[in-house]
Design an enzyme around this catalytic site. Structure first.
Site, PDB file in Angstrom:
ATOM      1  CG  ASN A  52      -1.990  -1.019   1.195  1.00 43.60           C
ATOM      2  OD1 ASN A  52      -2.326  -1.550   0.133  1.00 43.60           O
ATOM      3  ND2 ASN A  52      -2.545  -1.328   2.355  1.00 43.60           N
ATOM      4  CD  GLN A 172      -1.138  -3.448  10.641  1.00 43.07           C
ATOM      5  OE1 GLN A 172       0.000  -3.005  10.592  1.00 43.07           O
ATOM      6  NE2 GLN A 172      -1.946  -3.460   9.599  1.00 43.07           N
ATOM      7  CG  ASN A 195      -2.708   3.624  15.683  1.00 44.73           C
ATOM      8  OD1 ASN A 195      -2.375   3.402  16.854  1.00 44.73           O
ATOM      9  ND2 ASN A 195      -3.297   2.698  14.933  1.00 44.73           N
ATOM     10  CB  THR A 223      -1.820   8.684  12.365  1.00 46.07           C
ATOM     11  OG1 THR A 223      -1.914   7.331  12.841  1.00 46.07           O
ATOM     12  CG2 THR A 223      -0.622   8.783  11.429  1.00 46.07           C
ATOM     13  N   GLY A 256      -3.941   4.919   6.929  1.00 45.00           N
ATOM     14  CA  GLY A 256      -2.635   5.197   7.523  1.00 45.00           C
ATOM     15  C   GLY A 256      -1.493   4.959   6.566  1.00 45.00           C
ATOM     16  CG  ASP A 257      -0.917   1.174   4.921  1.00 43.39           C
ATOM     17  OD1 ASP A 257      -0.218   1.213   5.946  1.00 43.39           O
ATOM     18  OD2 ASP A 257      -1.640   0.210   4.622  1.00 43.39           O
TER      19      ASP A 257
END
Length: 327
Positions: A52, A172, A195, A223, A256-257
């Protein structure tokens, strides 16, 4: 600027639940959860954090190198990435495993429940980042994204040994990393992406408070979804950049990507961090408005209009010369 992005390559199975997960949870029974959600929609798209981010960089006119492991079913996906401007020569293609699978359900409040099957990603630790560095005549930045944990550690160590700045983005995988592993990924990073929830989890995993993390990284980018992005420098200076809001949110997967892609592209253009965050936020909103992490297209004029509306004419003017090749 030669950027390599290491991270997962996956197929996304995206579903929508027409309700709210929170309404299905019984407070005193969360230790014995057994739930099934009947969903209204299913869409299958190509994704993975590494793919991504490189897709976004390619759309912005750069030629990033994707470093990751994919499966025997990668041919069509690889062709699509190359068409978007991504260098896939450093992708390891498994001889027997399938490309990783990301299965995610989103509710009406944009909350998500997801599972991830590693598949071919388990072979990512066999990739030598030094070979990519040599093939491209040197790298200027390596983003180490969520991937097989051993691969993340290996790529980080290799980049440091080569003297290549690292953008640490464990995301993740923080849930699987122990204290020593997390510290090794973060310590010495030029940039750190998390994040808001991950920032707290990272502090818990490392045992370091915010000041101690900042002593070890150059800049921490946090983020905050609809609240935008915070840029925290090693000297403790903090800048809060508002989000580019929209009334047409469709799916948050991959947002986010996209932000990372915009941020890194702006750095490649030697724009300041504030402009990088603004471009990242604008591109993130474009992705938020569609289903699928790589299904978006953008017009430079539309992206600039978003930036102008939220951040002002000067911001749009600074970014405009670099968007001519975007699509």
């Amino acid at each position: 600027m030669r950027i390599a992005v290491t991270g997962s390559i996956a197929t996304d199975h995206l579903m929508v639940f027409p309700g709210n997960f929170a309404e299905q949870l019984i407070t005193d029974k969360v230790d014995t959860v057994s739930l099934s959600f009947l969903v209204d929609h299913l869409e299958v798209h190509q994704g993975g954090v590494g793919a991504n981010i490189t897709f976004g960089l390619g759309r912005l006119g750069l030629r990033p190198a994707l470093v990751g492991a994919a499966g025997v079913d990668f041919a069509e996906y690889g062709h699509r990435l190359r068409g978007a401007g991504v260098d896939t020569a450093s992708v390891r293609v498994s001889e027997k495993l399938h490309t990783a699978r990301f299965v995610c359900t989103t509710d009406n409040s944009q909350n998500q429940i997801a599972t991830f099957y590693a598949g071919a990603m388990a072979e990512a630790n066999r990739i030598d980042l030094a070979e990519t560095h040599e093939r491209l005549g040197g790298l200027d930045l390596v983003l180490v994204g969520a991937d097989d944990p051993e691969a993340m550690l290996r790529h980080t160590a290799t980049a440091h040994a080569l003297g290549v700045p690292v953008a640490a983005d464990p995301s993740q995988q923080l849930a699987r990393l122990d204290t020593e592993q997390t510290r090794r990924l973060v310590d010495g990073a030029h940039l750190l992406f998390t994040n808001e929830y991950e920032s707290a989890l990272l502090r818990e995993r490392t045992g370091w408070d915010e000041e101690e993390v900042l002593e070890r990284v150059g800049t921490w980018i946090v983020t905050r979804a609809a609240d935008g992005v915070s840029i925290i420098s090693s000297d403790g200076t903090r800048r809060d950049i508002p989000a580019v809001l929209t009334d047409a949110a469709a799916d948050p997967t991959g947002v986010g990507d996209a932000l990372r892609a915009g941020f890194l592209a702006a750095l490649a253009w030697q724009l300041p961090y504030e402009r990088a965050a603004q471009l990242g936020c604008a591109l993130a909103t474009v992705v938020l408005e569609c289903v699928g992490t790589q299904e978006y297209k953008f017009l430079p004029s539309d992206l600039l209009a978003r930036i102008d509306r939220v951040y002002g004419r000067e911001a749009a003017r600074d970014i405009e010369p670099w968007l001519a090749g975007g699509a």
